[in-house]
Motif scaffolding. Structure first.
Motif, short mmCIF file in Angstrom:
data_model
loop_
_atom_site.label_atom_id
_atom_site.label_comp_id
_atom_site.label_asym_id
_atom_site.label_seq_id
_atom_site.Cartn_x
_atom_site.Cartn_y
_atom_site.Cartn_z
N ALA A 1 0.84 -1.21 0.00
CA ALA A 1 0.00 0.00 0.00
C ALA A 1 0.87 1.25 0.00
N LYS A 2 1.92 1.23 0.78
CA LYS A 2 2.85 2.37 0.82
C LYS A 2 3.52 2.54 -0.54
N GLN A 3 3.97 1.44 -1.12
CA GLN A 3 4.62 1.48 -2.43
C GLN A 3 3.64 1.98 -3.50
N PHE A 4 2.39 1.52 -3.44
CA PHE A 4 1.35 1.95 -4.37
C PHE A 4 1.20 3.47 -4.33
N LYS A 5 1.13 4.04 -3.13
CA LYS A 5 0.94 5.48 -3.00
C LYS A 5 2.15 6.25 -3.52
N GLU A 6 3.34 5.72 -3.29
CA GLU A 6 4.54 6.37 -3.81
C GLU A 6 4.53 6.38 -5.34
N LEU A 7 4.18 5.27 -5.94
CA LEU A 7 4.11 5.19 -7.40
C LEU A 7 3.00 6.07 -7.94
N TYR A 8 1.88 6.12 -7.24
CA TYR A 8 0.78 6.98 -7.63
C TYR A 8 1.24 8.44 -7.66
N ASN A 9 1.91 8.87 -6.61
CA ASN A 9 2.38 10.26 -6.52
C ASN A 9 3.42 10.59 -7.59
N GLN A 10 4.13 9.56 -8.07
CA GLN A 10 5.11 9.74 -9.13
C GLN A 10 4.48 9.57 -10.52
N ALA B 1 2.02 1.16 -10.43
CA ALA B 1 1.07 1.24 -9.32
C ALA B 1 -0.02 0.19 -9.47
N LYS B 2 -0.50 0.01 -10.68
CA LYS B 2 -1.52 -1.01 -10.96
C LYS B 2 -0.99 -2.41 -10.65
N ALA B 3 0.23 -2.68 -11.02
CA ALA B 3 0.83 -3.99 -10.77
C ALA B 3 0.97 -4.25 -9.27
N VAL B 4 1.35 -3.23 -8.52
CA VAL B 4 1.48 -3.37 -7.07
C VAL B 4 0.11 -3.64 -6.45
N TYR B 5 -0.91 -2.91 -6.88
CA TYR B 5 -2.27 -3.13 -6.37
C TYR B 5 -2.73 -4.56 -6.67
N GLU B 6 -2.51 -5.02 -7.87
CA GLU B 6 -2.95 -6.36 -8.24
C GLU B 6 -2.21 -7.43 -7.45
N PHE C 1 -5.58 1.23 0.49
CA PHE C 1 -5.67 1.43 -0.96
C PHE C 1 -7.00 2.14 -1.22
N PRO C 2 -7.03 3.48 -1.18
CA PRO C 2 -8.30 4.19 -1.39
C PRO C 2 -8.88 3.89 -2.77
N GLU C 3 -10.18 3.66 -2.79
CA GLU C 3 -10.84 3.30 -4.04
C GLU C 3 -10.67 4.35 -5.12
N TRP C 4 -10.70 5.63 -4.74
CA TRP C 4 -10.58 6.70 -5.74
C TRP C 4 -9.20 6.66 -6.40
N MET C 5 -8.17 6.29 -5.65
CA MET C 5 -6.82 6.20 -6.23
C MET C 5 -6.74 5.02 -7.20
N ILE C 6 -7.34 3.91 -6.81
CA ILE C 6 -7.34 2.72 -7.66
C ILE C 6 -8.06 3.02 -8.97
N GLN C 7 -9.19 3.70 -8.88
CA GLN C 7 -9.94 4.04 -10.08
C GLN C 7 -9.12 4.94 -11.01
N LYS C 8 -8.42 5.90 -10.44
CA LYS C 8 -7.61 6.80 -11.27
C LYS C 8 -6.47 6.04 -11.94
N VAL C 9 -5.83 5.14 -11.21
CA VAL C 9 -4.74 4.34 -11.78
C VAL C 9 -5.25 3.52 -12.95
#
Length: 77
Positions: free
Chosen positions: A7-16, A22-27, A62-70
């Motif tokens: 989750a931490k890695q996902f947010k870092e990739l999202y911010n970058q 980020a999608k791969a980390v979430y999956e 993993f906030p849903e809104w972030m996942i949707q944007k990714v």
């Protein structure tokens, strides 16, 4: 790797704006969560209030809104 660290890695990739990564980390986190309890899954991914009437929305790590944007960025980029 534990889903909390993912989750931490996902947010870092999202911010970058590294959408594919980020999608791969979430999956990966979703796959690992198959062995977790329902309570742990809600902590990670939140609940989906539209699934149960009158339930208050709870965001997880993993906030849903972030996942949707990714996913949107992966599809349209």
């Amino acid at each position: 790797m534990h889903p909390n660290l993912l989750a931490k890695q996902f947010k870092e990739l999202y911010n970058q704006r590294r959408w594919q990564e980020a999608k791969a980390v979430y999956e990966t986190a979703r796959k690992l969560s198959l062995k977790l309890s329902e309570k742990e899954k809600i902590e990670l991914f939140g609940n989906r209030p539209y699934r149960v009437k009158d339930e208050k929305a709870v965001d997880g790590l993993f906030p849903e809104w972030m996942i949707q944007k990714v996913y949107e960025k992966c599809i349209f980029s």
